[in-house]
Design an enzyme around this catalytic site. Structure first.
Site: not given
Ligand SMILES: O=C(O)C(=O)C[C@H](O)[C@@H](O)CO
Length: 256
Positions: A177, A151, A86, A47, A72
């Site tokens: 999520d 998630e 790598d 993100h 990530r």
């Molecule tokens: O679902 C979640 O919680 C995450 O995976 C973390 C978010 O992706 C993170 O960007 C916080 O908003």
């Protein structure tokens, strides 16, 4: 030279390890965070506006500090995973893992043949320190730590099998999520979400693997630590900056 050790992998069981999201996508901000005492940082390629070169710069910035980098990826693409490995990523987190088959494919993307299908970068790569690391191809997997994110409802339903997948080192719950996937949009506190988080934690520990979670609210982080989560992200750098900036300005201009 010897393969660099992965202290994050070695520390996964034991005391809870506290981390912070690094979302500014710059080495300068990530290096500042590394000096503050967090055990680990999540360099977020899902993100935050990161690319392979910006992640590389952050790995280089973190290298001198006792603060582990967790990188990530934005998706499950084996070509991207290859590039992230790598450049020297040793702890890799992959979002949205719903099945054990997906987990097994991700493991295979991190392993050279015959165990997997990672391509050979050899002396071109920082991971091998441009060819200086002895036996890199035979030993790299020993210091790689693969974290898969659960998630979604399917991920929770399959948590036992996902966690038990050989080569998966840890499961990280994405509470935002997950809550959104099951219809409690952005509300990880809903009892149904909390029950699913606890189920995922228990399934992960039953498989002998470590469990992590994001918990920017202190009461949540303390509860998850009490439940036994092994590593918890207790802050998000962007939120921390905004909170501090808003608190400062409100002292002079009043809350808006
Ligand atoms: O679902 C979640 O919680 C995450 O995976 C973390 C978010 O992706 C993170 O960007 C916080 O908003």
């Amino acid at each position: 030279m010897q393969l660099p050790r992965n202290p994050f992998k070695a520390s996964l069981t034991g005391d809870t390890r506290y981390g912070c999201w690094a979302g500014f996508a710059t080495a300068y901000a990530t290096e500042i965070l590394a000096t503050t005492g967090f055990d680990w940082l999540l360099v977020d390629g899902e993100h935050a506006p990161n690319t392979v070169p910006t992640i590389l710069a952050q790995l280089q910035a973190l290298a001198p500090y006792a603060c582990a980098a967790v990188v990530r990826a934005v998706n499950h693409d084996p070509a991207l995973i290859k590039q992230l490995l790598d450049i020297g990523t040793q702890t890799l987190m992959i979002p949205m893992v719903d099945t054990a088959d997906q987990a097994a494919q991700l493991v295979a993307a991190t392993r050279y043949p015959p165990q997997g299908f990672r391509g050979v970068g050899g002396g071109l790569t920082r991971a091998t320190r441009w060819g200086e690391v002895e036996d890199y191809m035979a030993t790299a997997h020993e210091e790689l730590c693969l974290i898969v994110q659960v998630e979604s409802r399917s991920g929770v339903d399959n948590a036992e099998a996902i966690a038990a997948t050989p080569g998966v080192d840890a499961v990280f719950v994405g509470p935002f999520d997950l809550s959104t996937d099951i219809g409690h949009i952005g509300n990880p506190h809903h009892p149904e979400v909390q029950a699913m988080i606890r189920h995922t934690l228990d399934a992960t520990h039953a498989a002998g693997k470590a469990a992590g979670i994001l918990a920017p609210v202190e009461a949540d982080a303390r509860r998850y630590a009490d439940w036994g989560f092994d590593f918890i992200a207790v802050g998000i750098d962007i939120s921390l900056l905004r909170q501090a900036a808003k608190a400062t300005v409100s002292r002079y201009k009043g809350a808006e």
